[in-house]
Every structure is written in C-alpha cells, then in structure tokens.
Design an enzyme around this catalytic site. Sequence first.
Site, mmCIF file in Angstrom:
data_model
loop_
_atom_site.group_PDB
_atom_site.id
_atom_site.type_symbol
_atom_site.label_atom_id
_atom_site.label_comp_id
_atom_site.label_asym_id
_atom_site.label_seq_id
_atom_site.Cartn_x
_atom_site.Cartn_y
_atom_site.Cartn_z
ATOM 1 N N HIS A 195 6.872 50.043 131.970
ATOM 2 C CA HIS A 195 8.097 50.576 130.789
ATOM 3 C C HIS A 195 8.078 49.554 130.736
ATOM 4 O O HIS A 195 8.688 47.887 130.532
ATOM 5 C CB HIS A 195 8.801 50.825 131.609
ATOM 6 C CG HIS A 195 9.922 51.285 130.219
ATOM 7 N ND1 HIS A 195 11.522 52.531 130.046
ATOM 8 C CD2 HIS A 195 9.804 50.979 129.142
ATOM 9 C CE1 HIS A 195 11.938 52.512 129.144
ATOM 10 N NE2 HIS A 195 11.507 51.891 128.329
ATOM 11 N N GLY B 221 7.725 60.046 127.570
ATOM 12 C CA GLY B 221 8.881 60.603 128.373
ATOM 13 C C GLY B 221 9.475 61.329 127.710
ATOM 14 O O GLY B 221 9.113 62.438 127.610
ATOM 15 N N CYS C 197 14.847 51.621 136.720
ATOM 16 C CA CYS C 197 15.881 52.774 136.431
ATOM 17 C C CYS C 197 16.824 51.343 136.267
ATOM 18 O O CYS C 197 17.045 50.945 137.104
ATOM 19 C CB CYS C 197 16.643 54.071 137.271
ATOM 20 S SG CYS C 197 18.362 54.454 137.043
ATOM 21 N N GLY D 194 7.744 53.845 127.682
ATOM 22 C CA GLY D 194 7.997 53.237 126.732
ATOM 23 C C GLY D 194 7.368 53.597 125.400
ATOM 24 O O GLY D 194 6.900 53.073 124.239
#
Length: 334
Positions: free
Chosen positions: A167, A229, A96, A208
């Site tokens: 990711h 996601g 993050c 991703g």
Amino acid sequence: MNKYQIHRFSVAPMMDWTDRPCRAFHRALTRQARLYTEMVTTGAVLRGDRARLLRFDPCEHPVAVQLGGSDPAALAEAARICADMGYDEVNLNVGCPSDRVQEGRFGACLMGEPALVGDCVAAMKAAVAVPVTVKCRIGIDDQDPELALDTLADAVVAAGADALIVHARKAWLQGLSPRENRDVPPLDYDRVYRLKARLPQVPIAINGGIGSIEAAAEHLKHVDGAMLGRAAYQEPWRLLAVDPLLFGTPAPAASLHEAVEKFIPWIERELAAGERLYATVRHMLGLFQAVPGARAYRRHLATEAVKPGAGIDVLRAALALVRPDRSVAGDAAA
C-alpha cells in the site's frame, strides 16, 4: 522466490466488505481477479467459529485468506488450517492501522518489527505449501520510507515470502484514524517502483488510491500486480472490464444486467439456506453508476431488501428500474 507468479490483478481485503457474498458477486464480474477475504485474526481461526469465518464458495477461486497476528506459531497453525480448507494463498497483514489491531500487536505496527515479521513468514512457509505473501505499508509514523520498506522487504524475502503487496502510503498510528489513514498520508507510487527496481526477482504488487482498471494497467508497466480496494467495492461495474483489459480473455458476461442474471442462482441458493437477501445485495448498490435509473435501483434495494422474508423478486424489481446498461466495452471506456 522468483518461481512465484504474482496475480496481475486482485481485489483488496477490506474489513466489513469483502465477505463471502461480496467475493461471490465479484466473481460474477471477473473470472481472473484474485479475491481476498477480510482480515481474520489467528485467535479467531484457532478458537472461533472456523466454519463460519473461513467458509468460501468454490466459485471464488483463486481466493486468498488474509491473516492478522504476530505470533509465529499461531500464524503457522492458522495458515495450515486455511491451506487445508483450500485457500490458494495465505497473506499476512502488516498494513492495518486500527487501534484494536495495534493493541493486538499486528497490522501496520509490525512495520517497526521487521525481524518478527520475518519469523512469522518463515513459520508460515514451513507449515504450508501454498504461497505466503505479505501486505504492508511503505512505513509508519516518522519512519523513513526508503529504509523502512527496504528493511521489511529484505526480512520477508529472506524468510521465503512469495510476494509483497505494498500500500503506497505511510500509516500514521498516532494522530490519524483508520479512515484518515486511507486518504491523508500522501501516495508514493514511485517508492514502490523503486522497490521493484531494487528487487527485480521479487514479485511485487501495488495498492492504494488506484481508481480504475486503466490506472491498474499503467502500474503494471512498473510492477507485477495491481490491487484495487474501494474503487472495486464502491464501483463494482469496473470489474467487468478486468478480464478483457488485463488478461485478454472474455468477461463473464456481456453486460451488467447479464452478470446479475447469471449470479441470481447463487443468491437463490443462499436464500434457500436461510441467508437474508440484504447480506448479498448490499454489495451490489454501486453496480449501475451513471446509468439511468441507478438511483431508483439503489433506493429500492436499500429499503426493500432489508425487510424480513425479502426474496429474489426484490432484486428483479430493482433491476427493472435500470435502463439496459452499457456493454463491457462501454464500461471499460467509462
């Protein structure tokens, strides 16, 4: 390490999105996908309203909790609490990029401290019997992704991490917002493939920019797992194809309408417990993409479900505005 079988498909942890109602809704569309909580900080677990923050429904299994933190002792205690509550996996957030997360010295900035991440993983592994995994980027800022990802991977593997979820883009902690970090840094799937080739015994999943279940299946030719996601959240209809396409098992329902009908008893229980209708149906707004009546369905939910006392009749009225949808096979081919 090589004894752990990573899940072939999962829905990514997403702040403000993958809460308990969202996860229960997603489970109505796929029995097989692994679901993740929003990131929960160690401080919130240790000192916050634990029952509210960590509560989940048994229907969500297999479900993983994602923790944010950088203190090994605090992470170990938080992991133990989560494992005792019944979570199937504990995941450490090393991806993050938000300013708040950086100020707390966790998330993507930990890509610059691989030894500390290793210490965190080792402490968590010593505290719990469930799998401990790490979700990271391929690098941050001016790091060389070849060196940065290898160094982090080696540190967490040595510490006993059960799997890595990568990711496949950098996080730019200086100069890009969290929203821009989801789109602006270029994707580099080949970098994740090279990591898997270098560490064949390590379970590795990719995340991703994956926009469909079919795209996830292509990635599974190179890595062990794929994670969706925003595509899973904004276009949840896609999840109805997960079980037949990726696991060879029947979907939970033959159509989207049937899936919602089967999910309605769960919503009714929530309403009876005092929850508001919109808390659940906000996650269902993108369910009928490209189906005649989808816009009217979204408009009705957005305007009526927020009203005090809104009940299940609001959802049924919205469903009535949508023409009977495609079958599971039709959704998968869309």
